[in-house]
Design an enzyme around this catalytic site. Structure first.
Site, mmCIF file in Angstrom:
data_model
loop_
_atom_site.group_PDB
_atom_site.id
_atom_site.type_symbol
_atom_site.label_atom_id
_atom_site.label_comp_id
_atom_site.label_asym_id
_atom_site.label_seq_id
_atom_site.Cartn_x
_atom_site.Cartn_y
_atom_site.Cartn_z
ATOM 1 N N LYS A 293 0.842 -1.185 0.000
ATOM 2 C CA LYS A 293 0.000 0.000 0.000
ATOM 3 C C LYS A 293 0.883 1.241 0.000
ATOM 4 O O LYS A 293 1.962 1.251 0.577
ATOM 5 C CB LYS A 293 -0.925 -0.011 1.211
ATOM 6 N N ASP B 274 -5.277 -14.533 -0.219
ATOM 7 C CA ASP B 274 -5.936 -15.351 0.799
ATOM 8 C C ASP B 274 -5.514 -16.809 0.754
ATOM 9 O O ASP B 274 -5.405 -17.418 -0.323
ATOM 10 C CB ASP B 274 -7.458 -15.291 0.620
ATOM 11 N N ASP C 110 -5.958 -12.274 13.849
ATOM 12 C CA ASP C 110 -6.497 -11.272 12.941
ATOM 13 C C ASP C 110 -7.647 -11.847 12.112
ATOM 14 O O ASP C 110 -7.575 -12.990 11.655
ATOM 15 C CB ASP C 110 -5.363 -10.793 12.019
ATOM 16 N N GLU D 192 -9.994 -11.425 16.830
ATOM 17 C CA GLU D 192 -10.554 -10.216 16.232
ATOM 18 C C GLU D 192 -11.819 -10.652 15.498
ATOM 19 O O GLU D 192 -11.782 -11.044 14.328
ATOM 20 C CB GLU D 192 -9.577 -9.537 15.264
#
Length: 272
Positions: free
Chosen positions: A25, A110, A146, A177
């Site tokens: 990013k 993923d 996460d 989470e």
């Protein structure tokens, strides 16, 4: 020593692993997102060495502090060790490319826990379990997992049992989470399996409080009476198992900061 003097009992470290470079990013020259992990079994040299990490654990234990590390098992960076060595362990898009299922997470790809829908990807499960065992063996006391809701609950239950069996003398803390109702509904409509907090509590002692987070924020903004939040909390207490605990918070890096949404600094301080 200063942390222990505050009355803290645990230290939670965000991902300690090397960060991927591909699709970072902002830019490849930026630090990148620590949740785009390149290697689950090494320490990011920008943070220190494995020896440094071991000394940190030893010092924490000397002050009766337990150490949790982030466990990011939904995805890796596109240039991760696993993506290079085991591309068959990943989700693929319509073009046959390894990819993420979440468009806003373009810096990760993923993991695929199941093959052809319902067949367990056994080598992947074994690798991830062994990685957890490795860090527990070094003295880590628990994991903050996460986006735990999108990883199969069966994996978390198996991982917890495996660690309990191998390290019966250790008390490992599992923090999930979890996600809020809107994300759960959205993902399920997209065909992405997403565990609720009730399901996650089968494997985790602690979950985030996202099930009530929107009500909390409406109260902080002054759009709801505080009694509304108290009613929701009482309902939560009455409807969940007594051993189910929640991590309470008013904001985090994924949510608006309390000082931006509260009616005044005094109000924000009161909520804190």
């Amino acid at each position: 020593a200063r942390i222990a003097a505050l009355g803290a009992t645990h230290i939670w470290l965000l991902p300690i692993h090397p960060i991927g470079v591909k699709n970072r990013k902002l830019s490849e020259a930026s630090l990148g997102c620590p949740y785009a992990i390149r290697d689950y079994r090494t320490v990011n040299p920008e943070y220190g060495s494995l020896g440094d990490f071991k000394r940190l654990i030893e010092m924490a234990h000397e002050h009766n502090l337990r150490v949790l590390i982030d466990c990011v098992y939904n995805h890796t960076s596109p240039d991760s060790v696993l993506a290079k060595e085991h591309p068959d362990w990943f989700h693929r898009n319509d073009k046959g490319e390894i990819a993420t299922r979440f468009s806003e997470w373009w810096d990760v790809v993923d993991l695929a826990y199941y093959i052809d829908g319902d067949q367990r990807n056994e080598p992947l499960w074994e690798y991830l379990l062994e990685s957890l065992m490795y860090w527990i063996g070094l003295g880590v006391d628990g994991f903050r997992c996460d986006v735990a809701s999108v990883v199969p609950i069966d994996f978390w239950m198996e991982a917890r049992q495996a660690i309990r069996s191998k390290f019966p003398e250790r008390s490992t803390l599992w923090l999930a989470e979890s996600t809020g109702p809107s994300m759960i509904r959205s993902c399920r409509r997209m065909g992405i399996a997403m565990a609720s907090e009730t399901q996650l509590h089968q494997a985790f002692e602690l979950c985030y409080q996202y099930n009530i987070f929107k009500v909390l924020h409406r109260c902080i903004k002054g759009l709801e009476e505080t009694t509304t939040l108290l009613d929701v909390l009482r309902l939560e207490e009455a409807s969940e198992q007594p051993e189910c605990m929640k991590l309470r918070f008013v904001d985090n890096h994924d949510q608006p900061r309390i000082y931006d949404i509260a009616r005044s600094t005094e109000s924000a301080n009161a909520w804190l």
